[in-house]
Design a protein around this motif. Structure first.
Motif, PDB file in Angstrom:
ATOM      1  N   GLY A 277      70.562  92.508  47.504  1.00 10.19           N
ATOM      2  CA  GLY A 277      69.740  91.461  48.088  1.00 10.19           C
ATOM      3  C   GLY A 277      69.332  90.414  47.070  1.00 10.19           C
ATOM      4  N   ARG A 278      69.086  90.859  45.842  1.00 11.99           N
ATOM      5  CA  ARG A 278      68.693  89.915  44.790  1.00 11.99           C
ATOM      6  C   ARG A 278      69.868  88.998  44.413  1.00 11.99           C
ATOM      7  N   ILE A 279      71.077  89.564  44.398  1.00  9.41           N
ATOM      8  CA  ILE A 279      72.261  88.743  44.116  1.00  9.41           C
ATOM      9  C   ILE A 279      72.408  87.651  45.169  1.00  9.41           C
ATOM     10  N   ILE A 280      72.216  88.027  46.421  1.00 10.85           N
ATOM     11  CA  ILE A 280      72.329  87.054  47.506  1.00 10.85           C
ATOM     12  C   ILE A 280      71.249  85.989  47.403  1.00 10.85           C
ATOM     13  N   ASN A 281      70.031  86.379  47.116  1.00  7.29           N
ATOM     14  CA  ASN A 281      68.948  85.401  46.998  1.00  7.29           C
ATOM     15  C   ASN A 281      69.192  84.425  45.839  1.00  7.29           C
ATOM     16  N   LEU A 282      69.677  84.948  44.716  1.00  8.24           N
ATOM     17  CA  LEU A 282      69.950  84.085  43.564  1.00  8.24           C
ATOM     18  C   LEU A 282      71.093  83.122  43.844  1.00  8.24           C
ATOM     19  N   SER A 283      72.046  83.554  44.663  1.00  8.34           N
ATOM     20  CA  SER A 283      73.221  82.718  44.929  1.00  8.34           C
ATOM     21  C   SER A 283      72.881  81.448  45.709  1.00  8.34           C
ATOM     22  N   LEU A 284      71.730  81.442  46.375  1.00  9.21           N
ATOM     23  CA  LEU A 284      71.359  80.276  47.176  1.00  9.21           C
ATOM     24  C   LEU A 284      71.238  79.007  46.322  1.00  9.21           C
ATOM     25  N   ARG A 285      70.982  79.172  45.033  1.00  4.79           N
ATOM     26  CA  ARG A 285      70.844  78.005  44.146  1.00  4.79           C
ATOM     27  C   ARG A 285      72.202  77.412  43.764  1.00  4.79           C
ATOM     28  N   PHE A 286      73.254  78.228  43.833  1.00  2.85           N
ATOM     29  CA  PHE A 286      74.528  77.787  43.258  1.00  2.85           C
ATOM     30  C   PHE A 286      75.689  77.746  44.260  1.00  2.85           C
ATOM     31  N   VAL A 287      75.636  78.556  45.309  1.00  2.00           N
ATOM     32  CA  VAL A 287      76.769  78.680  46.226  1.00  2.00           C
ATOM     33  C   VAL A 287      76.365  78.156  47.594  1.00  2.00           C
ATOM     34  N   HIS A 288      77.205  77.276  48.154  1.00  2.00           N
ATOM     35  CA  HIS A 288      76.864  76.678  49.434  1.00  2.00           C
ATOM     36  C   HIS A 288      77.990  76.786  50.460  1.00  2.00           C
ATOM     37  N   GLY A 289      79.223  76.872  50.040  1.00  3.16           N
ATOM     38  CA  GLY A 289      80.335  76.961  50.979  1.00  3.16           C
ATOM     39  C   GLY A 289      80.483  78.354  51.568  1.00  3.16           C
ATOM     40  N   GLN A 290      81.133  78.428  52.740  1.00  2.89           N
ATOM     41  CA  GLN A 290      81.297  79.708  53.420  1.00  2.89           C
ATOM     42  C   GLN A 290      82.162  80.665  52.624  1.00  2.89           C
ATOM     43  N   SER A 291      83.247  80.164  52.028  1.00  2.00           N
ATOM     44  CA  SER A 291      84.120  81.038  51.244  1.00  2.00           C
ATOM     45  C   SER A 291      83.399  81.582  50.018  1.00  2.00           C
ATOM     46  N   GLY A 292      82.581  80.737  49.400  1.00  2.00           N
ATOM     47  CA  GLY A 292      81.805  81.197  48.257  1.00  2.00           C
ATOM     48  C   GLY A 292      80.801  82.271  48.645  1.00  2.00           C
ATOM     49  N   LYS A 293      80.225  82.121  49.827  1.00  5.70           N
ATOM     50  CA  LYS A 293      79.256  83.107  50.288  1.00  5.70           C
ATOM     51  C   LYS A 293      79.923  84.443  50.626  1.00  5.70           C
ATOM     52  N   LEU A 294      81.165  84.375  51.087  1.00  5.45           N
ATOM     53  CA  LEU A 294      81.907  85.627  51.297  1.00  5.45           C
ATOM     54  C   LEU A 294      82.123  86.336  49.967  1.00  5.45           C
ATOM     55  N   GLY A 295      82.406  85.564  48.944  1.00  6.94           N
ATOM     56  CA  GLY A 295      82.547  86.150  47.608  1.00  6.94           C
ATOM     57  C   GLY A 295      81.252  86.768  47.124  1.00  6.94           C
ATOM     58  N   ILE A 296      80.138  86.122  47.418  1.00  3.82           N
ATOM     59  CA  ILE A 296      78.829  86.658  47.036  1.00  3.82           C
ATOM     60  C   ILE A 296      78.567  87.981  47.768  1.00  3.82           C
TER      61      ILE A 296
END
Length: 343
Positions: A277-296
């Motif tokens: 959950g912390r990885i996902i929350n931190l990713s909000l600052r850097f990742v915005h595309g759908q493919s990037g979010k799948l990677g997250i």
């Protein structure tokens, strides 16, 4: 492969499915800002049902373990001690990790949101699983289920000699006594609300140990199913029913990946919010595309799995051994594991 080994594999498979389902639910739906509506978010929308699977499994496996140990009322304190020694070391380790990460995040430059803080009273309530009685929030959204499980242990340790009694009327009276509180306390934070699911597991224990024949077992499940539909709704009810039936009737070799996740399921369940959950929350600052979010999502799941394996290997497994080394006062020869029931 023996029926007993296959049966344990079935339980591990169910645990693995349940833990992964809850993880995926929190990863895809835990933070509303992470995913927009779509297939990926929808895929996890029912993952919370993993909790209901765990409740049915506990309803079965705890009385089954007590049966193998020839449990007696005088063993009640030892039984609770064994459960505490078995479950608390991983729980306390993750609790400490959450506190460390919480304060570390608050001290990070650029941190946004309310500062992390935990009072000594809140911490003590966590140690006793009693937050719900005093209105304090849990430090992890999954901890409430551990409190439900502890409440169940307190009850089943007292009721086991009755639900496993050779006299049919005694067993019926005990099951009825367990059923009544369902309608007295409707709050989800208390075990009474979930007793129908635990009872599905208990009936399955009675069937697998020949206390119920096939017809009686089916009638009991049918009754619990009808009541549960009105009480929980169809989705929860049939999740519980399917879990009970799989435990009762499936005796086949299971997929090893799911068995693996089942064996680390407790550690995975504890860690997926503070790690994934912390990885996902931190990713909000850097990742915005759908493919990037799948990677997250994949990164969150793989990192959580690795952390869970470490916790399982170095904390949970030693705790299991410590718990197993605590013996009941009366030790008998256990009955054959998962004896076939052809009645």
């Amino acid at each position: 492969m023996s029926a007993a080994v296959q049966r344990h594999s079935v339980l591990d498979t169910l645990r693995g499915i349940a833990a992964l389902a809850v993880c995926w639910y929190h990863f895809t739906n835990g933070n509303p800002a992470f995913l927009s509506s779509g297939v990926v978010k929808t895929s996890g929308s029912y993952g919370w049902l993993g909790v209901e699977i765990f409740f049915v499994i506990s309803g079965f496996i705890i009385p089954f373990a007590l049966s193998r140990s020839h449990y007696h009322y005088r063993d009640y304190g030892t039984f609770l001690l064994k459960r505490i020694v078995r479950l608390d070391p991983p729980y306390l380790s993750v609790l400490a990790l959450i506190i460390v990460l919480g304060y570390a995040s608050s001290a990070t430059p650029g941190f946004q949101g309310p500062r992390f803080h935990v009072s000594w009273l809140q911490l003590l309530l966590h140690l006793a699983y009693t937050n719900v009685f005093f209105g304090y929030p849990w430090l992890s959204p999954v901890f409430w289920t551990l409190a439900i499980e502890l409440q169940y242990y307190l009850i089943v340790g007292l009721m086991f000699p009755l639900i496993s009694h050779q006299n049919r009327r005694t067993r019926f009276a005990a099951m009825l006594l367990l059923f009544v509180p369902v309608f007295l306390v409707r709050r989800q934070e208390f075990v009474c609300h979930w007793l129908i699911l635990f009872l599905m597991g208990i009936c399955t224990f009675q069937y697998r140990t020949r206390l119920l024949n096939l017809l009686s077992y089916c009638l009991c499940l049918a009754f619990l199913t009808v009541v549960a539909v009105f009480y929980y709704g169809a989705v929860i009810t049939f999740t519980g029913l399917a879990t009970a039936c799989i435990i009762a009737f499936v005796e086949s070799e299971q997929p090893q990946p799911l068995v693996f996740f089942g064996r680390i399921s407790y550690s995975l369940y504890l860690l997926h919010v503070p790690i994934g959950g912390r990885i996902i929350n931190l990713s909000l600052r850097f990742v915005h595309g759908q493919s990037g979010k799948l990677g997250i999502l994949m990164a969150a799941l793989s990192t959580t799995t690795a952390a869970a394996w470490v916790l399982h290997r170095y904390v949970e497994r030693p705790a299991q051994r410590w718990s197993s080394s605590i013996n009941y006062k009366r030790v008998g020869v256990p009955p054959p594991a998962y004896a076939p029931n052809n009645a």
